[in-house]
Motif scaffolding. Structure first.
Motif, PDB file in Angstrom:
ATOM      1  N   ASP A   1       0.777  -1.208  -0.002  1.00 37.20           N
ATOM      2  CA  ASP A   1       0.078   0.007   0.086  1.00 37.20           C
ATOM      3  C   ASP A   1       1.013   1.391   0.107  1.00 37.20           C
ATOM      4  O   ASP A   1       2.024   1.285   0.713  1.00 37.20           O
ATOM      5  CB  ASP A   1      -0.895   0.073   1.173  1.00 37.20           C
ATOM      6  N   ALA A   2       0.397   2.106  -0.885  1.00 33.74           N
ATOM      7  CA  ALA A   2       1.224   3.459  -0.946  1.00 33.74           C
ATOM      8  C   ALA A   2       1.052   4.299   0.536  1.00 33.74           C
ATOM      9  O   ALA A   2      -0.046   4.274   1.080  1.00 33.74           O
ATOM     10  CB  ALA A   2       0.449   4.433  -1.944  1.00 33.74           C
ATOM     11  N   MET A   3       2.094   4.751   1.045  1.00 35.16           N
ATOM     12  CA  MET A   3       2.022   5.421   2.347  1.00 35.16           C
ATOM     13  C   MET A   3       3.174   6.318   2.653  1.00 35.16           C
ATOM     14  O   MET A   3       3.943   6.577   1.986  1.00 35.16           O
ATOM     15  CB  MET A   3       2.127   4.309   3.246  1.00 35.16           C
ATOM     16  N   VAL A   4       2.920   6.737   3.895  1.00 35.26           N
ATOM     17  CA  VAL A   4       3.891   7.774   4.285  1.00 35.26           C
ATOM     18  C   VAL A   4       4.592   7.163   5.736  1.00 35.26           C
ATOM     19  O   VAL A   4       3.574   6.845   6.595  1.00 35.26           O
ATOM     20  CB  VAL A   4       3.213   9.436   4.723  1.00 35.26           C
ATOM     21  N   ILE A   5       5.735   7.059   5.485  1.00 34.26           N
ATOM     22  CA  ILE A   5       6.422   6.243   6.636  1.00 34.26           C
ATOM     23  C   ILE A   5       7.350   7.193   7.466  1.00 34.26           C
ATOM     24  O   ILE A   5       8.025   8.058   6.867  1.00 34.26           O
ATOM     25  CB  ILE A   5       7.193   5.193   6.111  1.00 34.26           C
ATOM     26  N   GLN A   6       7.403   7.374   8.789  1.00 30.50           N
ATOM     27  CA  GLN A   6       8.136   8.006   9.575  1.00 30.50           C
ATOM     28  C   GLN A   6       9.104   7.200  10.563  1.00 30.50           C
ATOM     29  O   GLN A   6       8.399   6.366  11.032  1.00 30.50           O
ATOM     30  CB  GLN A   6       7.216   9.004  10.319  1.00 30.50           C
ATOM     31  N   ASN A   7      10.286   7.454  10.629  1.00 31.14           N
ATOM     32  CA  ASN A   7      11.076   6.654  11.696  1.00 31.14           C
ATOM     33  C   ASN A   7      11.947   7.746  12.315  1.00 31.14           C
ATOM     34  O   ASN A   7      12.317   8.707  11.737  1.00 31.14           O
ATOM     35  CB  ASN A   7      12.056   5.558  10.647  1.00 31.14           C
ATOM     36  N   PRO A   8      12.194   7.485  13.667  1.00 25.84           N
ATOM     37  CA  PRO A   8      11.738   6.429  14.249  1.00 25.84           C
ATOM     38  C   PRO A   8      10.249   6.951  14.913  1.00 25.84           C
ATOM     39  O   PRO A   8       9.910   7.934  14.661  1.00 25.84           O
ATOM     40  CB  PRO A   8      12.661   6.235  15.471  1.00 25.84           C
ATOM     41  N   ARG A   9       9.247   6.020  15.439  1.00 27.12           N
ATOM     42  CA  ARG A   9       8.011   6.430  15.913  1.00 27.12           C
ATOM     43  C   ARG A   9       8.256   7.163  17.125  1.00 27.12           C
ATOM     44  O   ARG A   9       7.562   8.175  17.424  1.00 27.12           O
ATOM     45  CB  ARG A   9       7.289   5.201  16.099  1.00 27.12           C
ATOM     46  N   TYR A  10       9.518   6.936  18.069  1.00 31.08           N
ATOM     47  CA  TYR A  10       9.698   7.476  18.979  1.00 31.08           C
ATOM     48  C   TYR A  10      11.220   7.868  19.349  1.00 31.08           C
ATOM     49  O   TYR A  10      12.009   6.990  18.811  1.00 31.08           O
ATOM     50  CB  TYR A  10       9.266   6.871  20.369  1.00 31.08           C
ATOM     51  N   GLN A  11      11.498   9.138  19.496  1.00 26.87           N
ATOM     52  CA  GLN A  11      13.033   9.464  19.701  1.00 26.87           C
ATOM     53  C   GLN A  11      13.140  10.164  20.765  1.00 26.87           C
ATOM     54  O   GLN A  11      12.396  11.035  21.318  1.00 26.87           O
ATOM     55  CB  GLN A  11      12.970  10.416  18.444  1.00 26.87           C
ATOM     56  N   VAL A  12      14.273   9.834  21.866  1.00 25.99           N
ATOM     57  CA  VAL A  12      14.583  10.375  22.910  1.00 25.99           C
ATOM     58  C   VAL A  12      15.987  10.982  22.548  1.00 25.99           C
ATOM     59  O   VAL A  12      16.892  10.336  22.193  1.00 25.99           O
ATOM     60  CB  VAL A  12      14.567   9.416  23.979  1.00 25.99           C
ATOM     61  N   THR A  13      16.000  12.346  23.106  1.00 28.09           N
ATOM     62  CA  THR A  13      17.546  13.124  22.788  1.00 28.09           C
ATOM     63  C   THR A  13      17.514  13.739  23.958  1.00 28.09           C
ATOM     64  O   THR A  13      16.682  13.870  25.000  1.00 28.09           O
ATOM     65  CB  THR A  13      17.354  13.831  21.487  1.00 28.09           C
ATOM     66  N   GLN A  14      18.930  14.217  24.109  1.00 31.77           N
ATOM     67  CA  GLN A  14      19.373  14.920  25.388  1.00 31.77           C
ATOM     68  C   GLN A  14      19.273  16.390  24.820  1.00 31.77           C
ATOM     69  O   GLN A  14      19.488  16.646  23.368  1.00 31.77           O
ATOM     70  CB  GLN A  14      20.699  14.795  25.817  1.00 31.77           C
ATOM     71  N   PHE A  15      19.163  17.318  25.745  1.00 31.58           N
ATOM     72  CA  PHE A  15      19.198  18.788  25.492  1.00 31.58           C
ATOM     73  C   PHE A  15      20.377  19.129  24.803  1.00 31.58           C
ATOM     74  O   PHE A  15      21.458  18.956  25.158  1.00 31.58           O
ATOM     75  CB  PHE A  15      18.882  19.462  26.991  1.00 31.58           C
ATOM     76  N   GLY A  16      20.178  19.906  23.592  1.00 34.69           N
ATOM     77  CA  GLY A  16      21.216  20.283  22.795  1.00 34.69           C
ATOM     78  C   GLY A  16      21.953  19.262  21.914  1.00 34.69           C
ATOM     79  O   GLY A  16      22.658  19.647  21.086  1.00 34.69           O
TER      80      GLY A  16
END
Lengths: 117, 113
Positions: A1-16
């Motif tokens: 199926d044609a679609m829009v994919i985003q990766n990652p679904r959850y992202q954790v990063t540090q300040f800066g």
């Protein structure tokens, strides 16, 4: 199926700490968008590409950058994330007709939820 | 300056009854309107649209009504089902076709058993 994919679904990063969110589409749409959405608010448009033409919103901070290396992919780079950048980031695509300029409805990806520690 | 307004942050409706979600807009240059539905942790999905040359568009249980003179549109869902519980965004596209879609803040619909 044609679609829009985003990766990652959850992202954790540090300040800066720089972070890159990715979006790909199989719809062959010529317009791609990045939105920021915080709870109980409307999606806020950050920028969009019409083909290779980049369109930045006036109130999008310089901290946010984007790249579209080809039709299928678009990236959102946050150079120095702050606590206020924690949000859901939505990628969307649309088709704009060449002759009429008519814009079709947008198709959204599932979003990437960014947490900044 | 909010050009698309959804004044009800939330709405609760009994299962089987009609859900009516309202949207007002201020920009007379809008000529195409859309409704999106969003579940938690998912992106919005397109639901139904209407062109300004029409005053009604129907798709199954979903009907959108447009009152141009009042700059008002509404989404009717009948009968409401549990799976309709979601946030609904009203959106509009201006005539100048500057590639942007303007979204409202959304209305959270709760379908009660």
């Amino acid at each position: 199926d044609a679609m829009v994919i985003q990766n990652p679904r959850y992202q954790v990063t540090q300040f800066g700490k720089p972070v890159t969110l990715s979006c790909s589409q199989t719809l062959n749409h010529n317009v791609m968008y990045w939105y920021q959405q915080k709870s109980s608010q409307a999606p806020k448009l950050l920028f969009h590409y019409y083909d290779k033409d980049f369109n930045n919103e006036a109130d999008t901070p310089d901290n946010f950058q984007s790249r579209r290396p080809n039709t299928s992919f678009c990236f959102l780079d946050i150079r120095s994330p702050g606590l206020g950048d924690a949000a859901m980031y939505l990628c969307a695509t649309s088709r704009k007709a060449w002759t009429s300029g008519r814009l079709d409805e947008q198709f959204f990806g599932p979003g990437t939820r960014l947490t900044v520690l | 300056d909010q050009q698309v307004k959804q004044n009800s942050p939330s709405l609760s409706v009994q299962e089987g009854r009609i859900s009516i979600l309202n949207c007002d807009y201020t920009n007379s240059m809008f000529d195409y309107f859309l409704w999106y539905k969003k579940y938690p942790a998912e992106g919005p999905t397109f639901l139904i649209s209407i062109s300004s040359i029409k005053d009604k568009n129907e798709d199954g249980r979903f009907t959108v009504f447009l009152n141009k003179s009042a700059k008002h549109l509404s989404l009717h869902i009948v009968p409401s089902q549990p799976g309709d519980s979601a946030v609904y965004f009203c959106a509009a596209i201006p005539m100048n076709r500057d590639d942007k879609i303007i979204f409202g803040k959304g209305t959270r619909l709760h379908i009660l058993p």
